[in-house]
Design a protein around this motif. Sequence first.
Motif, short mmCIF file in Angstrom:
data_model
loop_
_atom_site.label_atom_id
_atom_site.label_comp_id
_atom_site.label_asym_id
_atom_site.label_seq_id
_atom_site.Cartn_x
_atom_site.Cartn_y
_atom_site.Cartn_z
N TRP A 158 0.83 -1.21 0.00
CA TRP A 158 0.00 0.00 0.00
C TRP A 158 0.86 1.26 0.00
CZ3 TRP A 158 -4.93 1.67 -0.46
CH2 TRP A 158 -5.27 2.90 0.10
N TRP A 159 1.87 1.29 0.90
CA TRP A 159 2.73 2.46 0.97
C TRP A 159 3.63 2.59 -0.26
CZ3 TRP A 159 2.19 6.77 3.27
CH2 TRP A 159 1.57 6.86 4.51
N GLN A 160 4.06 1.46 -0.82
CA GLN A 160 4.85 1.53 -2.05
C GLN A 160 4.05 2.20 -3.16
OE1 GLN A 160 7.04 -2.13 -3.22
NE2 GLN A 160 6.42 -2.92 -1.23
N GLY A 161 2.78 1.77 -3.30
CA GLY A 161 1.94 2.38 -4.32
C GLY A 161 1.68 3.84 -4.06
N LEU A 162 1.43 4.21 -2.79
CA LEU A 162 1.16 5.62 -2.46
C LEU A 162 2.39 6.49 -2.71
CD1 LEU A 162 -1.01 5.55 0.79
CD2 LEU A 162 -1.68 6.30 -1.50
N LEU A 163 3.57 6.02 -2.30
CA LEU A 163 4.77 6.83 -2.51
C LEU A 163 5.11 6.92 -3.99
CD1 LEU A 163 7.01 5.66 0.47
CD2 LEU A 163 5.86 7.87 0.20
N GLY A 164 4.89 5.83 -4.74
CA GLY A 164 5.14 5.87 -6.17
C GLY A 164 4.23 6.86 -6.88
N ALA A 165 2.99 6.98 -6.40
CA ALA A 165 2.01 7.87 -7.04
C ALA A 165 1.92 9.24 -6.39
CB ALA A 165 0.63 7.21 -7.01
N SER A 166 2.64 9.49 -5.30
CA SER A 166 2.46 10.71 -4.50
C SER A 166 2.66 11.99 -5.30
CB SER A 166 3.40 10.68 -3.29
OG SER A 166 4.75 10.47 -3.72
N ALA A 167 3.78 12.10 -6.01
CA ALA A 167 4.03 13.33 -6.77
C ALA A 167 3.01 13.49 -7.90
CB ALA A 167 5.45 13.32 -7.33
N LEU A 168 2.54 12.37 -8.46
CA LEU A 168 1.53 12.45 -9.52
C LEU A 168 0.21 12.97 -8.97
CD1 LEU A 168 2.24 9.02 -11.26
CD2 LEU A 168 2.91 11.29 -12.06
N ILE A 169 -0.13 12.57 -7.74
CA ILE A 169 -1.34 13.10 -7.10
C ILE A 169 -1.20 14.60 -6.89
CG2 ILE A 169 -2.80 12.99 -5.04
CD1 ILE A 169 -1.88 10.04 -4.75
N GLY A 170 -0.03 15.03 -6.40
CA GLY A 170 0.23 16.45 -6.22
C GLY A 170 0.17 17.21 -7.53
N LEU A 171 0.69 16.58 -8.60
CA LEU A 171 0.64 17.20 -9.92
C LEU A 171 -0.79 17.47 -10.36
CD1 LEU A 171 3.43 15.30 -11.88
CD2 LEU A 171 3.06 17.77 -11.96
N LEU A 181 4.62 8.67 6.03
CA LEU A 181 3.59 9.71 5.90
C LEU A 181 4.23 11.06 5.59
CD1 LEU A 181 0.69 10.66 6.02
CD2 LEU A 181 0.94 10.90 8.51
N LEU A 182 5.32 11.40 6.29
CA LEU A 182 6.00 12.67 6.03
C LEU A 182 6.56 12.70 4.62
CD1 LEU A 182 7.13 15.39 6.88
CD2 LEU A 182 9.08 14.18 7.93
N LEU A 183 7.17 11.59 4.19
CA LEU A 183 7.71 11.54 2.82
C LEU A 183 6.59 11.69 1.80
CD1 LEU A 183 10.14 11.15 0.99
CD2 LEU A 183 9.82 8.67 1.18
N PHE A 184 5.45 11.07 2.07
CA PHE A 184 4.30 11.19 1.18
C PHE A 184 3.84 12.64 1.06
CE2 PHE A 184 -0.37 11.24 0.70
CZ PHE A 184 -0.49 10.61 -0.53
N VAL A 185 3.76 13.35 2.19
CA VAL A 185 3.32 14.75 2.19
C VAL A 185 4.30 15.62 1.41
CG1 VAL A 185 2.91 16.77 3.64
CG2 VAL A 185 1.98 14.55 4.31
#
Length: 441
Positions: free
Chosen positions: A55-68, A109-113
Motif C-alpha cells: 500500500w505504501w509503495q503504491g502511495l509513494l510511487g504515485a504521491s508526486a503524480l497526485i500532487g501534480l 507519511l511525512l515523505l508522502f506529504v
Amino acid sequence: MATLTVEPRTEEPLKGFHLRITATTFGANFSDGYALGIIGAVLPALTASMHLSGWWQGLLGASALIGLFFGSIVLGWVGDLIGRQKLYIYNFALITVASALQLWAHDPLLLFVLRLLIGFGLGADYAVGPTLLAEFAPRRLRGVLLGSLTVLWTVGYVVANILGSYLSLDDGSSHLLLASAALPAALVLLLRIGTPESPSWLVSQGRIEEARAIARRFLGAELEVEADGPTGADKERKAAGYGQLFARGQRRNTWFGVLFYSAQVLPYFAIYTFMGTILSAMQVSDADTQNLLLNLFLLLGGVVGLWPTQRMGRRPFTIISFGILTVALAALAVLADASPLAMMIPFVIYTFVMAGASNITQVYPPELYPTALRSSGVGFLCGTSRVAAAIGTFVLPVSLDHLGVTWSMAWLAGVLLLGTVISIAWAPETKDSVTTEGWHH
C-alpha cells in the motif's frame, strides 16, 4: 477581442531572451523528470529500510503524480487569473524546499506529504511553463522548443534511474538521493528571477502599455494593438475558467486533450516506475544492464522524435505513434512466455517510440487553447492525465501480482488502443495555428 501585432513575427530571430526562457523551462522539465524518476529508483531500498507495505509503495510511487493533479488544476486556473510570471517563480521555491526536506523524511507519511508538495509545485509548472514558452517563442520554432521539454524531462528521469540502479543504496543514501532533487530546482529558481509577464496575457487583461514595455525591453519589438471589441480585464477574467473549456467550440479540443494525454502517460508512468519488477517478472537476466539499455532508448527516442514533432502535422504524428505503441505492447503481451530476448524487442520499440511520442504532450495542449484559457487548459489536461498516471502506477504492481505480465501488458495495450481511436476521431491539426490569440504574423 483586442488584436496584437508584432512585425515581422514570422521571421523573428531567436534572441537571447528566448534562450533564457527556454533554458529555465528546460531546467524545470529536467527537475520534474528527476524528481519523479528518483522515487522509483529508491523505492526498493526504502521498502527494506522503512518496512513499507505494498500500500505504501503504491502511495509513494504515485504521491508526486497526485500532487501534480491538484497543482495543475488549481494553479493552471490561477495562472489565467493573475498571470504566468508569479507562479513561474514561486512554484520552484516550494519544490526546492520540499525536495531538500526529504533528507529527514524517515516516516512514510511525512515523505508522502513532501512528495505531494513537490508534485503540487510541478503541477504549476506543467501549466505555466509551456504556456509562457509558447507565448514568447517564435512560431517557426515553437514545435521543436516545446517538444524539447519532454526530452529534458526524459534526461532527468533517466539520470535518476541510472543513479538508482548503479549506486549502492541504504536508508541514508536513499534519502540523500531524494533530497538531491533540490539542486537542479534551486538553479532553476535562481535563473527565473526577473522573468517578465507574458505580453499576450497582459493584452488580454487590457494592460496594453505594460505589454508594450515588456516587448520593447525583452524582445526588441514594438507592439501594435488594434481594438476590435471590448478588451477590458473584467471581460477576460470572466471568460477564463474551467467551465469555458467545455463551452461550444472548445469542448471537443478539451475532451481530445484529456483522453489523448491520459492514454499516453498511463502506461508510461506505470511501466517505468516498476521497470525492475517487470523485468524480473519477464525473467530477464542482468536486469540492471537491460534497464540501462531501455533508458538509453528513452533518451534516443526523445531526441529523434523532435524531427517528426517539428516537421509532421500534429494529427498524423499522434495517430501513427499511438498505433505503433499499441502494437508493441500487444506483442509484448503475446510474447510473455517467449524467451527474454524475444520479449525485449517489442519492449525496446515501445520505449523508443513512446519517448518520441511524448514530445507532443508539450506541444499540443498550448496550441489547443486561446490566450485567456491557455494556462487553465494546459493545467487541466496535465492534471487529468496525472490522475490516469497515478491510477496506472498504483494498479500495475497489483495487476502483475494477480494477472501476470501477459494480461497486464494486454490491458495497457488496450489503453493505447483507446488513444489511437480517440486521435483518429478527434485530433485537430494545430501545427500552423496562431499560438497566441490575436497575434498576427
